[in-house]
Design an enzyme around this catalytic site. Structure first.
Site, PDB file in Angstrom:
ATOM      1  CB  SER A  51      -0.804   0.013   1.106  1.00 44.85           C
ATOM      2  OG  SER A  51      -0.320   0.155   2.576  1.00 44.85           O
ATOM      3  CG  ASN A  52       3.691   2.750   3.012  1.00 43.96           C
ATOM      4  OD1 ASN A  52       3.499   3.906   3.060  1.00 43.96           O
ATOM      5  ND2 ASN A  52       3.485   1.563   3.717  1.00 43.96           N
ATOM      6  CG  HIS A  67       9.528   1.822  12.100  1.00 43.71           C
ATOM      7  ND1 HIS A  67       9.880   0.100  11.800  1.00 43.71           N
ATOM      8  CD2 HIS A  67       9.444   1.849  13.183  1.00 43.71           C
ATOM      9  CE1 HIS A  67       9.594  -0.301  13.227  1.00 43.71           C
ATOM     10  NE2 HIS A  67       9.397   0.682  13.971  1.00 43.71           N
ATOM     11  CG  ASP A  87      26.162  -0.333   7.997  1.00 40.19           C
ATOM     12  OD1 ASP A  87      25.701   0.050   6.601  1.00 40.19           O
ATOM     13  OD2 ASP A  87      27.480  -0.277   7.865  1.00 40.19           O
ATOM     14  CG  MET A 142       8.120  -8.152   5.466  1.00 35.35           C
ATOM     15  SD  MET A 142       8.199  -6.985   6.731  1.00 35.35           S
ATOM     16  CE  MET A 142       8.167  -8.176   8.037  1.00 35.35           C
ATOM     17  NE  ARG A 143      16.433 -11.200   1.893  1.00 32.11           N
ATOM     18  CZ  ARG A 143      16.891 -12.105   2.110  1.00 32.11           C
ATOM     19  NH1 ARG A 143      16.226 -13.243   2.148  1.00 32.11           N
ATOM     20  NH2 ARG A 143      18.349 -12.631   2.131  1.00 32.11           N
ATOM     21  CB  ILE A 144      18.044  -7.347   7.799  1.00 31.04           C
ATOM     22  CG1 ILE A 144      16.809  -7.346   9.091  1.00 31.04           C
ATOM     23  CG2 ILE A 144      19.127  -6.191   8.366  1.00 31.04           C
ATOM     24  CD1 ILE A 144      17.272  -7.546  10.298  1.00 31.04           C
TER      25      ILE A 144
HETATM   26  C1  GRF Z   1       4.103  -0.549   6.588  1.00 26.61           C
HETATM   27  O1  GRF Z   1       3.319  -0.538   8.044  1.00 26.61           O
HETATM   28  C2  GRF Z   1       5.199  -0.095   6.784  1.00 26.61           C
HETATM   29  O2  GRF Z   1       5.377   0.922   7.790  1.00 26.61           O
HETATM   30  C3  GRF Z   1       5.840  -1.290   7.423  1.00 26.61           C
HETATM   31  O3  GRF Z   1       5.487  -2.229   6.441  1.00 26.61           O
HETATM   32  C4  GRF Z   1       4.217  -2.121   6.368  1.00 26.61           C
HETATM   33  C5  GRF Z   1       3.921  -2.290   4.926  1.00 26.61           C
HETATM   34  O4  GRF Z   1       2.805  -2.166   4.472  1.00 26.61           O
HETATM   35  N1  GRF Z   1       7.544  -1.074   7.264  1.00 26.61           N
HETATM   36  P1  GRF Z   1       2.447  -2.088   2.558  1.00 26.61           P
HETATM   37  O5  GRF Z   1       2.877  -3.383   2.019  1.00 26.61           O
HETATM   38  O6  GRF Z   1       2.772  -0.828   2.380  1.00 26.61           O
HETATM   39  O7  GRF Z   1       0.980  -2.023   2.801  1.00 26.61           O
END
Ligand code: GRF
Length: 205
Positions: free
Chosen positions: A13-14, A114, A147, A95-97
């Protein structure tokens, strides 16, 4: 012109908010080049291609860690024009560092969002951490990636009040609305060359 690459793992969504900003002209001077996911079933991939016509790629982890994976990511981005010279990499629920090598490769050209007011509540389940802690105000942070995890210089933050009775879900939903304002705004400032980083501080010119 800034060549934009967005990294996602899920809903996106972002990513949607950023691409909408580019499409409507609110974010000038940005060319969305590619959306890359580490997960083949990330819903955001469809949104990118069907709603915005932006090319998508999946870079599977195949048990690779650190730079071994990230160099494949960098190659996927660069092949699409997102270079360390004129690229911008937006982490949007990726979802990875990211490895230090990747951070150095795209020095000060990686942004992240975040769902908390950093440095409070870094890491996973930030909204649950905020509810459990009992803070009265939370929000979101867009920052440069360095980092550390959720540690880079802060570009902008937006706040929401935490209500009595808020759950992780209700708070996350209200924060998400702010995320969708904050991230496009930060990308716009970057693309306009208006972010001046001085140590930990980001001055908005
Ligand atoms: C959001 O809450 C963002 O802040 C976090 O992961 C979520 C991702 O949501 N890092 P989307 O995939 O952008 O909907």
């Amino acid at each position: 012109m800034i060549n934009l690459g967005i990294l996602i793992s899920g809903r996106g969504s972002n990513m949607d908010a950023i691409l909408a900003g580019v499409k409507s002209g609110i974010i000038p001077n940005v060319r969305p080049c590619v959306v890359v996911s580490n997960k083949p079933d990330a819903a955001g991939l469809d949104t990118a291609s069907k709603k915005y016509g932006v090319p998508t790629k999946v870079v599977l982890p195949d048990d690779l860690k650190g730079w071994d994976y990230d160099k494949k990511l960098a190659a996927a981005l660069e092949d699409s024009g997102v270079t360390p010279q004129d690229g911008l990499v937006c982490l949007a629920g990726f979802m990875r560092i990211i490895s230090p090598e990747f951070v150095r490769h795209y020095k000060m050209r990686i942004l992240n969002i975040h769902p908390a007011l950093l440095p409070s509540f870094p890491g996973l389940h930030a909204q649950r951490q905020a509810v459990d802690y009992g803070v009265k105000v939370s929000g979101c942070t867009v920052h440069f990636v360095d980092d550390g995890v959720d540690l880079g210089p802060v570009i902008l933050q937006k706040t929401v009040h935490v209500m009595d009775g808020d759950t992780e879900e209700t708070l996350a939903a209200r924060i998400l609305e702010k995320e969708h304002e904050a991230y496009p705004e930060a990308v716009k400032l970057f693309a306009q060359g208006r972010l001046k980083v001085e140590g930990r501080k980001v001055r908005i010119l």
